[in-house]
Design a protein around this motif. Structure first.
Motif, mmCIF file in Angstrom:
data_model
loop_
_atom_site.group_PDB
_atom_site.id
_atom_site.type_symbol
_atom_site.label_atom_id
_atom_site.label_comp_id
_atom_site.label_asym_id
_atom_site.label_seq_id
_atom_site.Cartn_x
_atom_site.Cartn_y
_atom_site.Cartn_z
ATOM 1 N N MET A 1 -14.674 -12.493 -21.862
ATOM 2 C CA MET A 1 -15.345 -12.890 -23.109
ATOM 3 C C MET A 1 -16.810 -12.483 -23.064
ATOM 4 S SD MET A 1 -15.505 -16.671 -24.867
ATOM 5 C CE MET A 1 -16.345 -16.909 -26.421
ATOM 6 N N GLU A 2 -17.291 -11.905 -24.135
ATOM 7 C CA GLU A 2 -18.675 -11.429 -24.182
ATOM 8 C C GLU A 2 -19.658 -12.590 -24.172
ATOM 9 O OE1 GLU A 2 -20.883 -9.683 -27.788
ATOM 10 O OE2 GLU A 2 -20.027 -7.946 -26.754
ATOM 11 N N ASP A 3 -20.677 -12.491 -23.308
ATOM 12 C CA ASP A 3 -21.723 -13.515 -23.239
ATOM 13 C C ASP A 3 -22.599 -13.398 -24.484
ATOM 14 O OD1 ASP A 3 -23.800 -15.205 -22.691
ATOM 15 O OD2 ASP A 3 -24.259 -14.386 -20.723
ATOM 16 N N PRO A 4 -22.671 -14.471 -25.312
ATOM 17 C CA PRO A 4 -23.460 -14.367 -26.550
ATOM 18 C C PRO A 4 -24.956 -14.215 -26.307
ATOM 19 C CG PRO A 4 -22.740 -16.631 -26.189
ATOM 20 C CD PRO A 4 -22.028 -15.791 -25.164
ATOM 21 N N LEU A 5 -25.418 -14.578 -25.100
ATOM 22 C CA LEU A 5 -26.842 -14.456 -24.786
ATOM 23 C C LEU A 5 -27.017 -13.646 -23.499
ATOM 24 C CD1 LEU A 5 -28.174 -18.044 -25.628
ATOM 25 C CD2 LEU A 5 -28.253 -16.009 -27.058
ATOM 26 N N SER A 6 -26.494 -12.450 -23.495
ATOM 27 C CA SER A 6 -26.568 -11.583 -22.327
ATOM 28 C C SER A 6 -27.910 -10.862 -22.282
ATOM 29 C CB SER A 6 -25.433 -10.552 -22.374
ATOM 30 O OG SER A 6 -25.684 -9.488 -21.496
ATOM 31 N N LEU A 7 -28.621 -11.013 -21.180
ATOM 32 C CA LEU A 7 -29.905 -10.327 -21.033
ATOM 33 C C LEU A 7 -29.720 -8.813 -21.040
ATOM 34 C CD1 LEU A 7 -31.660 -12.494 -18.293
ATOM 35 C CD2 LEU A 7 -32.161 -12.461 -20.731
ATOM 36 N N GLU A 8 -28.646 -8.343 -20.415
ATOM 37 C CA GLU A 8 -28.404 -6.898 -20.372
ATOM 38 C C GLU A 8 -28.156 -6.335 -21.769
ATOM 39 O OE1 GLU A 8 -27.100 -9.101 -18.332
ATOM 40 O OE2 GLU A 8 -27.987 -8.488 -16.418
ATOM 41 N N GLN A 9 -27.377 -7.047 -22.571
ATOM 42 C CA GLN A 9 -27.124 -6.591 -23.934
ATOM 43 C C GLN A 9 -28.399 -6.637 -24.767
ATOM 44 O OE1 GLN A 9 -23.829 -8.690 -25.668
ATOM 45 N NE2 GLN A 9 -22.569 -8.415 -23.841
ATOM 46 N N CYS A 10 -29.192 -7.685 -24.571
ATOM 47 C CA CYS A 10 -30.463 -7.784 -25.293
ATOM 48 C C CYS A 10 -31.376 -6.629 -24.905
ATOM 49 C CB CYS A 10 -31.128 -9.122 -24.977
ATOM 50 S SG CYS A 10 -32.687 -9.382 -25.851
ATOM 51 N N ALA A 11 -31.426 -6.305 -23.612
ATOM 52 C CA ALA A 11 -32.271 -5.201 -23.152
ATOM 53 C C ALA A 11 -31.851 -3.891 -23.808
ATOM 54 C CB ALA A 11 -32.197 -5.088 -21.631
ATOM 55 N N GLY A 12 -30.534 -3.665 -23.934
ATOM 56 C CA GLY A 12 -30.056 -2.452 -24.582
ATOM 57 C C GLY A 12 -30.467 -2.381 -26.038
ATOM 58 N N ARG A 13 -30.435 -3.506 -26.719
ATOM 59 C CA ARG A 13 -30.818 -3.529 -28.130
ATOM 60 C C ARG A 13 -32.323 -3.353 -28.289
ATOM 61 N NH1 ARG A 13 -26.519 -8.435 -29.377
ATOM 62 N NH2 ARG A 13 -24.675 -7.099 -29.173
ATOM 63 N N LEU A 14 -33.085 -3.883 -27.345
ATOM 64 C CA LEU A 14 -34.531 -3.636 -27.361
ATOM 65 C C LEU A 14 -34.814 -2.140 -27.197
ATOM 66 C CD1 LEU A 14 -35.721 -6.624 -25.134
ATOM 67 C CD2 LEU A 14 -36.436 -6.237 -27.499
ATOM 68 N N GLU A 15 -34.092 -1.500 -26.292
ATOM 69 C CA GLU A 15 -34.271 -0.064 -26.070
ATOM 70 C C GLU A 15 -33.977 0.722 -27.347
ATOM 71 O OE1 GLU A 15 -35.163 1.766 -23.404
ATOM 72 O OE2 GLU A 15 -35.306 0.255 -21.823
ATOM 73 N N ARG A 16 -32.940 0.330 -28.065
ATOM 74 C CA ARG A 16 -32.596 1.033 -29.305
ATOM 75 C C ARG A 16 -33.665 0.851 -30.374
ATOM 76 N NH1 ARG A 16 -27.308 -0.571 -27.777
ATOM 77 N NH2 ARG A 16 -27.251 -2.362 -29.169
ATOM 78 N N ARG A 17 -34.460 -0.187 -30.235
ATOM 79 C CA ARG A 17 -35.551 -0.425 -31.185
ATOM 80 C C ARG A 17 -36.878 0.132 -30.678
ATOM 81 N NH1 ARG A 17 -34.703 -4.335 -35.340
ATOM 82 N NH2 ARG A 17 -32.610 -5.249 -35.285
ATOM 83 N N GLY A 18 -36.844 0.929 -29.623
ATOM 84 C CA GLY A 18 -38.049 1.625 -29.168
ATOM 85 C C GLY A 18 -38.820 0.959 -28.059
ATOM 86 N N PHE A 19 -38.405 -0.224 -27.611
ATOM 87 C CA PHE A 19 -39.074 -0.903 -26.503
ATOM 88 C C PHE A 19 -38.541 -0.369 -25.180
ATOM 89 C CE2 PHE A 19 -38.733 -3.931 -30.029
ATOM 90 C CZ PHE A 19 -40.039 -4.374 -30.160
ATOM 91 N N ARG A 20 -39.352 -0.414 -24.148
ATOM 92 C CA ARG A 20 -38.846 -0.268 -22.790
ATOM 93 C C ARG A 20 -38.427 -1.660 -22.331
ATOM 94 N NH1 ARG A 20 -42.921 3.094 -19.026
ATOM 95 N NH2 ARG A 20 -41.167 2.862 -17.580
ATOM 96 N N SER A 21 -37.316 -1.766 -21.652
ATOM 97 C CA SER A 21 -36.854 -3.099 -21.253
ATOM 98 C C SER A 21 -36.354 -3.085 -19.816
ATOM 99 C CB SER A 21 -35.756 -3.597 -22.193
ATOM 100 O OG SER A 21 -34.630 -2.748 -22.156
ATOM 101 N N PHE A 22 -36.532 -4.219 -19.165
ATOM 102 C CA PHE A 22 -36.136 -4.395 -17.774
ATOM 103 C C PHE A 22 -35.508 -5.779 -17.633
ATOM 104 C CE2 PHE A 22 -39.876 -1.779 -18.134
ATOM 105 C CZ PHE A 22 -39.662 -0.713 -17.278
ATOM 106 N N VAL A 23 -34.453 -5.887 -16.865
ATOM 107 C CA VAL A 23 -33.834 -7.174 -16.551
ATOM 108 C C VAL A 23 -33.987 -7.414 -15.062
ATOM 109 C CG1 VAL A 23 -31.714 -8.537 -16.540
ATOM 110 C CG2 VAL A 23 -32.197 -6.994 -18.452
ATOM 111 N N VAL A 24 -34.567 -8.555 -14.694
ATOM 112 C CA VAL A 24 -34.822 -8.871 -13.286
ATOM 113 C C VAL A 24 -34.323 -10.285 -12.997
ATOM 114 C CG1 VAL A 24 -36.838 -7.345 -13.155
ATOM 115 C CG2 VAL A 24 -37.145 -9.738 -13.808
#
Length: 210
Positions: A1-24
């Motif tokens: 089941m997909e995590d509704p608050l996944s940091l990795e998914q959020c990071a990918g969406r930030l990247e698509r909006r032009g941000f650089r993103s990192f998950v630590v």
């Protein structure tokens, strides 16, 4: 089941909006990413906006002690307000600006509330590079939930400021007040980073700040 608050998914969406993103995983790892970005950017000047998590990371001490970086610190204890504000104005043209964020949505949008604007204005424009640090507690599903989160944390933030008098400090509920000490005067959202890559967002698996 997909995590509704996944940091990795959020990071990918930030990247698509032009941000650089990192998950630590934690603050220590976040500090190492920030140090790497500082080495990459090689700023000649830097400043920051008030952030509990950023202070805990130790990166500000690094910048403060670096002889090659002009560090604008408008948060020195005991400094009079007018002097603090002048230093913060100077920091708006620094090469690098660091701060936190009040909420990050799973749609890849960033959200703040500020009293004076010294924290959000340099994020929007001025410094050539911006680094943002956010704990997992800042992650919400939608921009609407981001705004609601900001309303919930406003009373907690007000209580951090000694001598301030706002209704929420006593009730624990945001009243959208007209108090002279109101902290939530300025609301800002960024839905896309321009120029692309100017803003780097570090998402931590552990919580941080309010």
């Amino acid at each position: 089941m997909e995590d509704p608050l996944s940091l990795e998914q959020c990071a990918g969406r930030l990247e698509r909006r032009g941000f650089r993103s990192f998950v630590v995983p934690d603050l220590r790892a976040a500090a190492e990413v920030m140090r790497g970005l500082v080495r990459e950017f090689r700023p000649s000047s830097a400043s920051y906006g008030d952030s509990m998590t950023l202070k805990d990371a130790g990166i500000l001490d690094d910048l403060r002690s670096n002889p090659d970086i002009q560090f604008y610190d408008g948060f020195v204890p005991g400094m009079v307000r007018e002097e603090k504000w002048e230093i913060r104005r100077q920091g708006m043209t620094a090469d690098l600006f660091l701060t936190g964020v009040n909420a990050v949505s799973m749609e890849g949008t960033l959200h703040w509330v500020d009293m004076v604007g010294n924290r959000v204005a340099p994020v929007a424009f001025g410094p050539r590079r911006v680094i943002l640090l956010a704990g997992s507690n800042k992650l919400v599903a939608t921009p609407a939930e981001a705004r609601e989160r900001i309303r919930r944390i406003a009373p907690l933030n007000a209580r951090r400021h000694e001598g301030f008098r706002t209704p929420c400090m006593h009730t624990g509920i945001c009243a959208d007040c007209n108090s002279p000490d109101r902290l939530c005067n300025i609301h800002m959202s960024i839905v896309k980073c321009f120029p692309e890559g100017r803003i780097s967002v570090i998402l931590m698996e552990e919580p941080g700040g309010l």
